[in-house]
Design a protein around this motif. Structure first.
Motif, PDB file in Angstrom:
ATOM      1  N   UNK A 107      54.930  22.682 -65.956  1.00 24.52           N
ATOM      2  CA  UNK A 107      55.471  21.349 -66.253  1.00 24.52           C
ATOM      3  C   UNK A 107      55.638  21.226 -67.761  1.00 24.52           C
ATOM      4  N   UNK A 108      56.365  20.214 -68.188  1.00 29.55           N
ATOM      5  CA  UNK A 108      56.553  20.005 -69.624  1.00 29.55           C
ATOM      6  C   UNK A 108      57.213  21.219 -70.255  1.00 29.55           C
ATOM      7  N   UNK A 109      56.590  21.767 -71.301  1.00 29.13           N
ATOM      8  CA  UNK A 109      57.189  22.911 -71.992  1.00 29.13           C
ATOM      9  C   UNK A 109      57.197  24.170 -71.133  1.00 29.13           C
ATOM     10  N   UNK A 110      56.381  24.210 -70.075  1.00 29.68           N
ATOM     11  CA  UNK A 110      56.349  25.366 -69.161  1.00 29.68           C
ATOM     12  C   UNK A 110      57.137  25.089 -67.879  1.00 29.68           C
ATOM     13  N   UNK A 111      57.865  23.977 -67.826  1.00 28.89           N
ATOM     14  CA  UNK A 111      58.637  23.623 -66.622  1.00 28.89           C
ATOM     15  C   UNK A 111      59.559  24.762 -66.228  1.00 28.89           C
ATOM     16  N   UNK A 112      59.655  24.996 -64.937  1.00 24.77           N
ATOM     17  CA  UNK A 112      60.522  26.046 -64.416  1.00 24.77           C
ATOM     18  C   UNK A 112      59.791  27.343 -64.139  1.00 24.77           C
ATOM     19  N   UNK A 113      58.582  27.499 -64.690  1.00 22.78           N
ATOM     20  CA  UNK A 113      57.801  28.704 -64.419  1.00 22.78           C
ATOM     21  C   UNK A 113      57.049  28.504 -63.110  1.00 22.78           C
ATOM     22  N   UNK A 114      57.220  29.437 -62.202  1.00 19.52           N
ATOM     23  CA  UNK A 114      56.541  29.409 -60.912  1.00 19.52           C
ATOM     24  C   UNK A 114      55.858  30.757 -60.723  1.00 19.52           C
TER      25      UNK A 114
END
Length: 144
Positions: free
Chosen positions: A93-100
């Motif tokens: 989330x936030x600056x790490x959004x998109x990492x799964x």
């Protein structure tokens, strides 16, 4: 890739948080609810939350939300109709959004197999964190 000091420290912090999340997931991945529930409650105490009270009791069709090591992530383990923990997920989330980061339990694999993906929209550090975790640049849009 040489990064400025503060950005490098931030990426190290985020990478450590992902590793801690993986450790939390691996604690219970593949276990039936009857074994996973007491382990989760003993290990995480009140910081772990079931998706519902019915799930807490039966372990079927729900998830445990586990504490994350950084506010940029959520960590959860999911169970299906048989009450076994079969999926662990770490979502950025936030600056790490998109990492799964996720692992699907497989009875034929003795150890968790982790996969890492980047999804859109991406936070400003998601691609750099992907590269730090995987050791290579993320695939460009349209490639697997």
């Amino acid at each position: 890739m040489r990064l400025p000091g503060s950005r490098n420290r931030q990426l190290r912090r985020l990478a450590r948080a992902v590793e801690q999340g993986r450790g939390a997931v691996e604690t219970v991945l593949g276990l039936p609810h009857v074994l996973a529930k007491p382990l989760i409650e003993r290990h995480f105490g009140t910081q772990a939350h079931p998706s519902s009270e019915a799930f807490r009791e039966t372990g079927r069709e729900g998830a445990w939300h586990l504490p994350a090591a950084a506010p940029e992530f959520t960590v959860r383990v999911e169970a299906g109709g048989d009450g076994r923990i079969t999926l662990g997920r770490i979502d950025g989330h936030g600056i790490a959004a998109g990492l799964l980061v996720f692992s699907q339990w497989d009875p034929n694999e003795p150890a968790p197999v982790w996969q890492i993906r980047l999804e859109e929209p991406r936070g400003e550090e998601a691609a750099a964190l992907y590269e730090r975790l995987v050791g290579e640049s993320p695939p460009t849009a349209g490639t697997p």
